[in-house]
Motif scaffolding. Sequence first.
Motif, PDB file in Angstrom:
ATOM      1  N   ASN A 133       1.563   7.478   5.120  1.00 26.82           N
ATOM      2  CA  ASN A 133       0.330   7.134   4.421  1.00 26.82           C
ATOM      3  C   ASN A 133       0.191   7.997   3.163  1.00 26.82           C
ATOM      4  O   ASN A 133       1.093   8.752   2.798  1.00 26.82           O
ATOM      5  CB  ASN A 133      -0.887   7.273   5.340  1.00 26.82           C
ATOM      6  CG  ASN A 133      -1.130   8.714   5.764  1.00 26.82           C
ATOM      7  OD1 ASN A 133      -0.414   9.638   5.380  1.00 26.82           O
ATOM      8  ND2 ASN A 133      -2.150   8.910   6.591  1.00 26.82           N
ATOM      9  N   ASP A 134      -0.952   7.889   2.516  1.00 26.20           N
ATOM     10  CA  ASP A 134      -1.135   8.564   1.228  1.00 26.20           C
ATOM     11  C   ASP A 134      -1.150  10.081   1.349  1.00 26.20           C
ATOM     12  O   ASP A 134      -0.989  10.776   0.341  1.00 26.20           O
ATOM     13  CB  ASP A 134      -2.451   8.098   0.588  1.00 26.20           C
ATOM     14  CG  ASP A 134      -2.475   6.587   0.396  1.00 26.20           C
ATOM     15  OD1 ASP A 134      -1.392   6.024   0.138  1.00 26.20           O
ATOM     16  OD2 ASP A 134      -3.551   5.980   0.524  1.00 26.20           O
ATOM     17  N   ARG A 193       0.817  -1.226   0.000  1.00 18.89           N
ATOM     18  CA  ARG A 193       0.000   0.000   0.000  1.00 18.89           C
ATOM     19  C   ARG A 193       0.848   1.272   0.000  1.00 18.89           C
ATOM     20  O   ARG A 193       0.519   2.237  -0.694  1.00 18.89           O
ATOM     21  CB  ARG A 193      -0.922   0.002   1.214  1.00 18.89           C
ATOM     22  CG  ARG A 193      -1.842   1.218   1.255  1.00 18.89           C
ATOM     23  CD  ARG A 193      -2.938   1.056   2.259  1.00 18.89           C
ATOM     24  NE  ARG A 193      -3.841   2.201   2.249  1.00 18.89           N
ATOM     25  CZ  ARG A 193      -4.909   2.323   3.027  1.00 18.89           C
ATOM     26  NH1 ARG A 193      -5.211   1.348   3.897  1.00 18.89           N
ATOM     27  NH2 ARG A 193      -5.679   3.390   2.955  1.00 18.89           N
ATOM     28  N   TYR A 194       1.947   1.279   0.771  1.00 20.10           N
ATOM     29  CA  TYR A 194       2.704   2.515   0.960  1.00 20.10           C
ATOM     30  C   TYR A 194       4.114   2.478   0.369  1.00 20.10           C
ATOM     31  O   TYR A 194       4.794   3.501   0.358  1.00 20.10           O
ATOM     32  CB  TYR A 194       2.800   2.852   2.453  1.00 20.10           C
ATOM     33  CG  TYR A 194       1.450   2.948   3.128  1.00 20.10           C
ATOM     34  CD1 TYR A 194       0.510   3.885   2.706  1.00 20.10           C
ATOM     35  CD2 TYR A 194       1.108   2.089   4.167  1.00 20.10           C
ATOM     36  CE1 TYR A 194      -0.730   3.976   3.321  1.00 20.10           C
ATOM     37  CE2 TYR A 194      -0.134   2.179   4.795  1.00 20.10           C
ATOM     38  CZ  TYR A 194      -1.043   3.112   4.356  1.00 20.10           C
ATOM     39  OH  TYR A 194      -2.274   3.200   4.966  1.00 20.10           O
ATOM     40  N   TYR A 235       5.309   4.257   9.035  1.00 15.76           N
ATOM     41  CA  TYR A 235       5.203   4.407   7.577  1.00 15.76           C
ATOM     42  C   TYR A 235       4.518   5.725   7.233  1.00 15.76           C
ATOM     43  O   TYR A 235       3.916   6.380   8.096  1.00 15.76           O
ATOM     44  CB  TYR A 235       4.409   3.234   6.988  1.00 15.76           C
ATOM     45  CG  TYR A 235       3.137   2.922   7.745  1.00 15.76           C
ATOM     46  CD1 TYR A 235       1.924   3.516   7.417  1.00 15.76           C
ATOM     47  CD2 TYR A 235       3.158   2.034   8.831  1.00 15.76           C
ATOM     48  CE1 TYR A 235       0.766   3.251   8.134  1.00 15.76           C
ATOM     49  CE2 TYR A 235       2.012   1.758   9.554  1.00 15.76           C
ATOM     50  CZ  TYR A 235       0.818   2.362   9.201  1.00 15.76           C
ATOM     51  OH  TYR A 235      -0.330   2.099   9.921  1.00 15.76           O
TER      52      TYR A 235
END
Length: 297
Positions: free
Chosen positions: A159-160, A117-118, A157
């Motif tokens: 994120n978007d 995802r990331y 992490y």
Amino acid sequence: MKKWISLILCVLILLATLSGCGKETGGIGEIKVQPPNTLGTNEPPETDGLGDPGNTNSNSNNNGKTQDPSQPKESPKPKPSPKPSPSPLPEPPQDNTSQDSIRAAAYLNVIDRLIARYGEGEISTDNYFEDPCMTGLGVVRLIDFDGDGTYELYCAYSNDEASFVNKQAIYGYGDGLITLMEECNVSNPGTDVSPSTTFLSRFGKVFLVEVNEIVHGRYLTVQDGKMVSVLDYYYDFWDEGNSSVNGVPATEDEVMYAIAEMENGGDIERIDYYYPTDNSVIIKTQETIKQLMELAQ
């Protein structure tokens, strides 16, 4: 006859006058004796008791070399500040038991999902200000928070919505995967942009130190399979009456004392996500993932 006597007397008076010239001190014919020049002798010059020649303007360094007074004095070179010793977190066990293998496989599933995802962790300048930032899954750590020999999984992490690491989560494993800390923001201890993660290792336990804009802080660890806060403080700069330690009203000194007592005897590791100093955190993440893959086999 009288003329000859007069002539002889005049000659004697003249001779007496000439022989007396140059004998008076301070006269034009006086020869002043100069003192001997000592520059070429072996006798040392007089000193003022501090190692410098008396009544001179030259300076001496510790090596006995004189320095031109027209040049600036040489400042002593400062001693380099000792670098803080690294405070590594406890290393995870290397033995590959069946339980370790099952736990490692569960942790790898979490990691694979986050990377999908990331993205993988890296240092990137692909942001508005073109500043170096850590992005993707930047931090993966196996940490035994409560010292029971079972290692939890810490992940941080981006994120978007962010151009640097801004989220974190903690997982454990019992009969199955356990989410000990749901996804939340990483610390931002300063009043500017200073996202970071800080671990405190103390007396066989590890604490996640969360501080936001100086005023609110928590020291979190695992206890009885849950994430708990051992110290929770709040400090109000403008109204000290709103300050507290673990919910109890406290003065500034009491807040500072509680923090000092919490960190006394411990080692601190801080990971910065905005302007990271080097790539060592990413390398450590890659090593941890590799170790989990070996355990999962």
